[in-house]
Write a protein that holds these residues in place. Structure first.
Motif, mmCIF file in Angstrom:
data_model
loop_
_atom_site.group_PDB
_atom_site.id
_atom_site.type_symbol
_atom_site.label_atom_id
_atom_site.label_comp_id
_atom_site.label_asym_id
_atom_site.label_seq_id
_atom_site.Cartn_x
_atom_site.Cartn_y
_atom_site.Cartn_z
ATOM 1 N N VAL A 1 0.858 -1.180 0.000
ATOM 2 C CA VAL A 1 0.000 0.000 0.000
ATOM 3 C C VAL A 1 0.898 1.236 0.000
ATOM 4 C CG1 VAL A 1 -1.662 1.341 1.342
ATOM 5 C CG2 VAL A 1 -1.910 -1.145 1.193
ATOM 6 N N VAL A 2 0.752 2.085 -1.021
ATOM 7 C CA VAL A 2 1.505 3.345 -1.075
ATOM 8 C C VAL A 2 0.591 4.462 -0.578
ATOM 9 C CG1 VAL A 2 2.796 4.938 -2.535
ATOM 10 C CG2 VAL A 2 2.696 2.501 -3.141
ATOM 11 N N LEU A 3 0.995 5.132 0.499
ATOM 12 C CA LEU A 3 0.167 6.212 1.033
ATOM 13 C C LEU A 3 0.543 7.511 0.328
ATOM 14 C CD1 LEU A 3 0.377 5.137 4.779
ATOM 15 C CD2 LEU A 3 -1.498 4.722 3.162
ATOM 16 N N ALA A 4 -0.364 8.031 -0.485
ATOM 17 C CA ALA A 4 -0.069 9.224 -1.280
ATOM 18 C C ALA A 4 -0.992 10.378 -0.917
ATOM 19 C CB ALA A 4 -0.174 8.893 -2.773
ATOM 20 N N THR A 5 -1.290 10.497 0.387
ATOM 21 C CA THR A 5 -2.041 11.680 0.829
ATOM 22 C C THR A 5 -1.099 12.881 0.763
ATOM 23 O OG1 THR A 5 -1.463 11.062 3.089
ATOM 24 C CG2 THR A 5 -3.641 10.424 2.312
ATOM 25 N N ASN A 6 -1.658 14.080 0.759
ATOM 26 C CA ASN A 6 -0.847 15.299 0.641
ATOM 27 C C ASN A 6 0.120 15.457 1.815
ATOM 28 O OD1 ASN A 6 -1.938 16.253 -1.764
ATOM 29 N ND2 ASN A 6 -3.666 17.206 -0.689
ATOM 30 N N PRO A 7 1.266 16.127 1.576
ATOM 31 C CA PRO A 7 2.222 16.347 2.671
ATOM 32 C C PRO A 7 1.833 17.520 3.554
ATOM 33 C CG PRO A 7 3.118 17.167 0.609
ATOM 34 C CD PRO A 7 1.780 16.572 0.277
ATOM 35 N N ASP A 8 0.564 17.621 3.933
ATOM 36 C CA ASP A 8 0.164 18.650 4.903
ATOM 37 C C ASP A 8 -0.198 17.961 6.218
ATOM 38 O OD1 ASP A 8 -2.219 17.432 4.278
ATOM 39 O OD2 ASP A 8 -2.995 19.104 3.105
ATOM 40 N N VAL A 9 -0.626 18.739 7.196
ATOM 41 C CA VAL A 9 -0.863 18.180 8.533
ATOM 42 C C VAL A 9 -1.869 17.034 8.483
ATOM 43 C CG1 VAL A 9 -1.637 18.659 10.876
ATOM 44 C CG2 VAL A 9 -0.310 20.370 9.638
ATOM 45 N N GLY B 1 -0.865 3.782 8.335
ATOM 46 C CA GLY B 1 0.331 2.956 8.468
ATOM 47 C C GLY B 1 0.239 2.047 9.685
ATOM 48 N N ARG B 2 -0.172 2.638 10.813
ATOM 49 C CA ARG B 2 -0.295 1.868 12.053
ATOM 50 C C ARG B 2 -1.371 0.803 11.957
ATOM 51 N NH1 ARG B 2 0.154 6.768 16.374
ATOM 52 N NH2 ARG B 2 2.382 7.168 16.105
ATOM 53 N N LEU B 3 -2.392 1.094 11.151
ATOM 54 C CA LEU B 3 -3.526 0.188 11.010
ATOM 55 C C LEU B 3 -3.180 -0.999 10.106
ATOM 56 C CD1 LEU B 3 -6.551 0.532 11.994
ATOM 57 C CD2 LEU B 3 -7.064 1.248 9.656
ATOM 58 N N ILE B 4 -2.427 -0.718 9.030
ATOM 59 C CA ILE B 4 -2.209 -1.721 7.986
ATOM 60 C C ILE B 4 -0.986 -2.600 8.258
ATOM 61 C CG2 ILE B 4 -1.737 -2.028 5.516
ATOM 62 C CD1 ILE B 4 -3.312 0.619 5.082
ATOM 63 N N LYS C 1 2.980 -4.624 3.204
ATOM 64 C CA LYS C 1 4.019 -3.604 3.118
ATOM 65 C C LYS C 1 3.352 -2.233 2.928
ATOM 66 C CE LYS C 1 7.997 -2.146 0.441
ATOM 67 N NZ LYS C 1 8.669 -2.249 -0.850
ATOM 68 N N VAL C 2 3.772 -1.240 3.724
ATOM 69 C CA VAL C 2 3.203 0.102 3.610
ATOM 70 C C VAL C 2 4.325 1.078 3.289
ATOM 71 C CG1 VAL C 2 1.895 1.912 4.760
ATOM 72 C CG2 VAL C 2 1.456 -0.469 5.331
ATOM 73 N N SER C 3 4.144 1.923 2.280
ATOM 74 C CA SER C 3 5.149 2.950 1.980
ATOM 75 C C SER C 3 4.478 4.314 1.857
ATOM 76 C CB SER C 3 5.891 2.612 0.687
ATOM 77 O OG SER C 3 4.984 2.510 -0.385
ATOM 78 N N ARG C 4 5.324 5.332 1.880
ATOM 79 C CA ARG C 4 4.810 6.705 1.790
ATOM 80 C C ARG C 4 5.552 7.379 0.641
ATOM 81 N NH1 ARG C 4 1.653 10.539 2.085
ATOM 82 N NH2 ARG C 4 1.812 12.377 3.419
ATOM 83 N N ILE C 5 4.855 8.161 -0.187
ATOM 84 C CA ILE C 5 5.552 8.850 -1.281
ATOM 85 C C ILE C 5 6.574 9.821 -0.683
ATOM 86 C CG2 ILE C 5 3.758 8.668 -3.048
ATOM 87 C CD1 ILE C 5 2.984 11.614 -2.247
ATOM 88 N N ALA C 6 7.667 10.074 -1.435
ATOM 89 C CA ALA C 6 8.750 10.931 -0.936
ATOM 90 C C ALA C 6 8.348 12.396 -0.987
ATOM 91 C CB ALA C 6 9.998 10.704 -1.779
ATOM 92 N N HIS C 7 8.781 13.153 0.019
ATOM 93 C CA HIS C 7 8.607 14.597 0.016
ATOM 94 C C HIS C 7 9.978 15.232 -0.085
ATOM 95 C CE1 HIS C 7 4.682 13.537 0.966
ATOM 96 N NE2 HIS C 7 4.864 13.297 2.248
#
Lengths: 197, 197
Positions: free
Chosen positions: B138-146, B156-159, B165-171
């Protein structure tokens, strides 16, 4: 495979063809519209069709109206002996908003512009001349740009010999404007048009 | 007496209620629309009604579509084992335009925002969890705001405990961006996310 939602793309295309609406804005608007309540969207669509169907040009002055004769021309409380000549109907809207004029209008439908192939015959000048017998003064309120000035000079020369008073709206530094940032032509006009105090 | 053309005022009002369209723009658009050919205006109006009527949410991912299941979810050539979680359907549009992702999507329909009273139960998280058995990453691609960060951390904590596997897009500093004008938070992220060369 490209990813396209046909009705959304079609709506976006339509919106993007409107003046001043770019691709991004069209997409944002389209997304907003599809999340509208169906009744609300129908009402928006209906108002477009209704406006196109019912708004026409006033038979007297050429202003936009949903009647045969616009509400200004048919208003007996206005002074029908003074005629303000403007380029298009939007100018009337601006003047009415400012409540600066209590006479009636005449819309030319453009200004003389040889570059664009627009001559006097393309404007509603014949209609203007036919209204003159009932008029004491004609105020030329075309824009203070090259085409507007040329049109005003042309109309002045045409109307004056007919014994009707012709005036031109004043040009100068706008209220709230700053001399420092005012262009040369406007400054020149403001000196030419200076008045005794 | 105020000077109003009813159908024009109604159309202007409708247009001005759209996001990012102010009074002046609405008036300009309305004037443009009433000078359109009737068929063209009808086509614009029709596309609004058609879009509202036919565009709905994909039963699988929550993306916008005019089918039961969107063209991405029903595309067998895409990698259905990798899931990109986004805030709304517009994000999918952006990613598809950039052609950066060949998996499938899941639309949350918002981000966790206690200030606006939006909690996890208001998002399509239950639907996300039900899709996990068929997914490797799962790639988490929510916006890099609060709100986007909070939502990503929550998901992330849930999955993760479920063995996916959980990843986050790079900022970081955007391509073509200028370090001098980059905000502190983005600079911090770009250092945190630095990689060996």
């Amino acid at each position: 495979m490209s990813y396209i939602i046909e009705p959304l793309a079609k709506l976006t295309g339509h919106l993007a063809s409107l003046p001043g609406i770019g691709g991004k804005t069209a997409q944002r608007l389209a997304y907003h519209i599809i999340t509208m309540a169906p009744a609300e969207a129908q009402s928006l669509a209906g108002s477009i069709v209704e406006a196109v169907d019912s708004v026409r040009y006033c038979a007297v002055c050429g202003n936009l109206t949903d009647q045969e004769v616009c509400s200004i021309c048919s208003d007996a409380t206005r002074d029908h002996s003074i005629l303000c000549v403007v380029k298009d109907a939007r100018d009337i809207m601006a003047m009415e908003r400012a409540r600066v004029f209590r006479g009636v209008y005449h819309v030319l439908g453009g200004t003389i512009s040889p570059m664009d192939g627009i001559g006097p015959d393309d404007l509603r000048i014949k209609e203007l001349l036919s209204r003159l017998p009932e008029v004491n003064e004609v105020v030329l309120a075309t824009n203070p740009d090259v085409e507007g000035e040329a049109t005003a000079i042309y109309l002045g020369r045409l109307i004056k010999p007919l014994g009707v008073k012709v005036s031109r709206i004043a040009h100068g530094v706008p209220v709230g404007g700053d001399l420092e940032y005012t262009d040369d032509m406007t400054l020149l006009k403001s000196f030419e048009g200076r008045r005794d105090m």
